[in-house]
Design an enzyme around this catalytic site. Structure first.
Site, PDB file in Angstrom:
ATOM      1  CB  ALA A  26      -1.264   0.023   1.367  1.00  0.00           C
TER       2      ALA A  26
ATOM      3  CB  THR B 233       5.131   4.992   5.900  1.00  0.00           C
ATOM      4  OG1 THR B 233       4.882   5.093   7.231  1.00  0.00           O
ATOM      5  CG2 THR B 233       4.633   3.722   4.806  1.00  0.00           C
TER       6      THR B 233
ATOM      7  CE  LYS C 286      13.669   9.189  12.201  1.00  0.00           C
ATOM      8  NZ  LYS C 286      13.730   8.183  10.467  1.00  0.00           N
TER       9      LYS C 286
ATOM     10  CD  GLU D 237      19.066  -2.902  15.249  1.00  0.00           C
ATOM     11  OE1 GLU D 237      19.016  -3.696  16.044  1.00  0.00           O
ATOM     12  OE2 GLU D 237      19.797  -1.547  16.017  1.00  0.00           O
TER      13      GLU D 237
ATOM     14  CB  VAL E  18      18.038   5.042  16.186  1.00  0.00           C
ATOM     15  CG1 VAL E  18      19.686   5.622  16.745  1.00  0.00           C
ATOM     16  CG2 VAL E  18      17.329   5.266  17.038  1.00  0.00           C
TER      17      VAL E  18
ATOM     18  CG  LEU F 278      24.779   1.250  11.259  1.00  0.00           C
ATOM     19  CD1 LEU F 278      25.743   2.619  11.367  1.00  0.00           C
ATOM     20  CD2 LEU F 278      26.241   0.226  10.523  1.00  0.00           C
TER      21      LEU F 278
ATOM     22  N   GLY G  37      20.550  15.508  -3.463  1.00  0.00           N
ATOM     23  CA  GLY G  37      19.430  15.136  -2.354  1.00  0.00           C
ATOM     24  C   GLY G  37      19.961  14.293  -1.362  1.00  0.00           C
TER      25      GLY G  37
ATOM     26  CG  ASP H 271      15.708  12.405  10.985  1.00  0.00           C
ATOM     27  OD1 ASP H 271      14.719  11.796  11.223  1.00  0.00           O
ATOM     28  OD2 ASP H 271      16.591  11.613  10.410  1.00  0.00           O
TER      29      ASP H 271
ATOM     30  CE  LYS I 172      17.548   8.200  12.491  1.00  0.00           C
ATOM     31  NZ  LYS I 172      18.347   9.358  10.682  1.00  0.00           N
TER      32      LYS I 172
ATOM     33  N   GLY J 294      20.845   5.739   4.107  1.00  0.00           N
ATOM     34  CA  GLY J 294      20.528   5.245   2.614  1.00  0.00           C
ATOM     35  C   GLY J 294      19.829   4.043   2.449  1.00  0.00           C
TER      36      GLY J 294
END
Lengths: 496, 496
Positions: free
Chosen positions: A175, A227, A251, A278, A281, A285, A336, A350, A354, A474
């Site tokens: 969706a 999302t 988040k 996971e 944050v 990693l 970008g 942001d 975290k 990424g």
């Protein structure tokens, strides 16, 4: 009463396909042809008239249609645990088993479910005894940078996972903000884009809630939130209550007011469902699981320090290299590396989210308003709505930043944008996010590009903090982290 | 036949406590008082004589003693999944359920097990419906540095884990090389030392195998190997086959010939048992799980580099600080940083084992003899059996090492003892362990004391390798890693 009832039915020429009597003489269940139900009821009422009249028996009840499922094993009673393998998944799906009869010598077990449940029952029984694969049903929300990478990784890995790990990952739903695709038989992973694009767009966000009822009836249902949407916490809660696991790269539900966060955790816990996040944050990693393990094994966290914003890390490095602020931001946007409006990044929200997720994970009772956020640039600059005017406005800061950087360089220091958690500060836990001048031997000085790092200083890792570092943003690494969370659920089921 | 048989028994005054008939007319099971068994058999043989004579029926069989267990629920058939919760754990323990009868209206389910299984059945049923705690039964091997720390952490955490996570960890057994203590009721964690010391010492290593049969009948049995003993792989295999999970800090089983390693993994896999060994590389640092996640999610490992030997890390740093080799080794030994005979450390075998474990984890078909090990000092020095003569002998190397270190310093390089895995080398995968001169910007230069690090360069972590660093040795962090592995098993069971 039981034998008499069965005898009377037999005398009337009514075949009992299955009969079960539990607890001496208290109750009898008989399965027979539907066409004979009325006749059987008459026979029983006549045969048992004396007991019925004096109220010693409840009148016979008819439940129809029902389906009788019979399993005949090669070697039942030899530790094959047929009953457990059979009824555990049926119960988990909420299928009511109306009656059971098993005898040792016959090597068979019969049971009754409502007719409407036939298809689901048969599918579940097949899955239960087809031990080759652990089937997992995925409903993926969002197919942007992370979601589309996840689907691509699923496509590439589906066969290997089935063959080498015995895990069958099925994409049953997909969706986005305007369309919904749901197919219990599975959406071919090499066609998801055509398939979702073929769905007519709705005018309002689709109602994903309605899908959960279908999703929960599939094997090991998992809601995968790729999302960054607001308000998903309600959907998660409904998922947990319906027996659905949640894997989220989102988040926001974790940074809602404390009581929402508590409800998410306790609802997942009570319903024995996984809630894995996971990637919220440091992307792929191992940050959250590492902290969880430290806390659960009784270690005491003395402090956490980390750099979680690839964008602000990049900008810091550009500034250290002598690039003026306004140009650095403009370049980052062109590449970008920033949100469409760079103020989203420069504001530090942001990174604050975290940091809050980590702080709560170690048990600190904090909320977003407790995070001391110092934006990368003075707050008044962030108010400009227009992107071009915003970028031009930053030029006024170029000279200030340049001289600040020169000062740092003279001191042998480096500019970084860090999050710091101090759980034992004098006036209560402190959570701070902002620009910091760090000394040359600080691990953050070595960060390049979009690299993230986190250092946990604890009672056990006192001399040498536990440090995790690497690409922290990424699509590919984030999607891989989401996939690892999904596999954790699949493997937990097999006890591996 | 069923109704007639039951009718005949009733006519003879024999009460059927429970009756089950599955598949139309094929087989009937009746539960009755043991004293009436012979009489019931006579009645049935007489009633069914015609069918028996013409071979249409098999003669009735008597199984005694049996126990009938009846569960009466407040609201059965309301999705409570009673049958699944009941029979799944019974089957997992190998308890044969001889017959089952359940009827919907009676809200009850009855089943039959052999009399000998009564106690275990009742305990299991209680556990199955007492949902507050997930009980885990631990048999701990070894109470040296790691084992005793683990027991101490268990003691400190037992209550918190039960209250906050619903996990009840029970120490049911403890063994060392000469003594065995086993108590299914649990060994109080504040008394383990007195209790094991009160056990008379055997003259030969105790037979732990014999305990597995008892261990496997306890809830969620886990064998925890905190030894560094040889030959444990046989014990693990037997554990897996018996349904026991294994958590091990012991590297040796993982470095056996490839076919042993394969058998360990496949046996655990086939029996759906966990085999966790996170602490075999880097102690409590998240190394194995991180690599597992990379590989399982389809990432390609281009190279692994790490420093896993705290002792050799310490020695390297001492040498860089200008301390002569022989003195550095002597000091390290006095501080307890080395094995009793330091050649065990200087030979590099331990680092080689860890490198092999990582190489195999990424799917490389390598064995100990494939590891190119360059000892910290020339191999001929390692042959000296006598510790004092060994230490004196090293003095001959002091000058060589000093000039080598001076050379490195002039080049701006640093001596480190590293493990390197190159999976795609021209002539096949290369696994190398030895002293390396690293440049100043290499992450290994920052290592202090017993710090370990590992860097994974992969397709997805190409620009910035995934790096984990921190204290990589010592009782507390290793024990915490073992405990985290145990908790992973407990939580997998609850789907969290």
């Amino acid at each position: 009463v039981g034998p008499r009832a069965l005898q009377a039915l037999e005398a009337a020429g009514i075949d009992a396909w299955m009969a079960a009597q539990s607890s001496p003489g208290r109750s009898v269940a008989v399965v027979l042809r539907r066409a004979q139900a009325t006749r059987a009821e008459e026979v029983l009422r006549r045969e048992l008239a004396p007991e019925l009249e004096r109220g010693a028996l409840q009148p016979p009840q008819v439940r129809a249609p029902v389906t009788q499922v019979a399993l005949v094993a090669e070697a039942m009673g030899q530790g094959a645990n047929v009953a457990g393998r059979l009824f555990q998944p049926l119960g988990a799906l909420g299928i009511n088993v109306r009656a059971i009869a098993q005898t040792a010598s016959a090597r068979s077990i019969s049971f009754i479910v409502d007719g409407a449940e036939t298809a689901l029952t048969v599918r579940t029984v097949h899955a239960a005894f087809h031990f080759a694969h652990e089937e997992v049903s995925l409903l993926v929300l969002g197919h942007g940078v992370v979601g589309s990478q996840l689907l691509e990784q699923l496509r590439a890995l589906q066969q290997t996972l089935a063959q080498e790990h015995g895990i069958q990952l099925n994409l049953v739903g997909l969706a986005d903000s305007r369309r919904v695709l749901f197919s219990p038989e599975g959406i071919p992973l090499n066609q998801w884009r055509e398939r979702i694009e073929a769905v007519p767009e709705g005018t309002s966000p689709p109602v994903v809630q309605a899908l959960l009822e279908s999703l929960r009836r599939l094997p090991v249902p998992v809601l995968v939130d790729c999302t960054a949407a607001d308000g998903m916490e309600e959907l998660y809660l409904e998922a947990f209550r319906g027996g659905i696991h949640v894997v989220a790269a989102n988040k926001k539900p974790l940074t809602q007011p404390r009581e929402v966060w508590e409800r998410l955790r306790s609802t997942a816990h009570l319903n024995h469902r996984a809630y894995h996040y996971e990637t919220t944050v440091g992307a792929g990693l191992p940050v959250i699981q590492t902290l969880k393990d430290l806390v659960r094994t009784g270690d005491r966290v003395h402090g956490v320090e980390g750099s979680f914003s690839g964008t602000l890390g990049y900008l810091s490095q550009q500034l250290m290299d002598g690039v003026p602020l306004s140009r650095a931001v403009r370049t980052a946007r062109e590449k970008g590396f920033t949100e469409p409006h760079p103020r989203e990044d420069l504001g530090g929200t942001d990174a604050a989210r975290k940091a809050l997720i980590l702080a709560r994970e170690q048990g600190l009772d904090l909320a977003m308003e407790d995070v001391e956020v110092e934006p990368f640039v003075p707050r008044e600059y962030l108010e400009e709505e227009d992107v071009e005017r915003f970028l031009t406005g930053l030029e006024k800061l170029d000279r200030t930043f340049t001289s600040r950087i020169e000062g740092l360089r003279a001191e042998g220091k480096v500019l970084r944008y860090l999050a710091r958690i101090d759980p034992a500060a004098k006036d209560g836990p402190v959570l701070r996010v902002g620009p910091v001048a760090v000394a040359k031997d600080h691990p953050a000085t070595r960060l390049r590009g979009s690299e993230a790092f986190v250092a946990f200083s604890t009672e056990r890792y006192a001399d040498y903090p536990l440090l995790v570092q690497g690409a922290g943003a990424g699509g590919p690494v984030t999607a891989a982290g989401v996939l690892a969370d999904i596999l954790k659920i699949a493997q937990g089921l097999r006890g591996r």
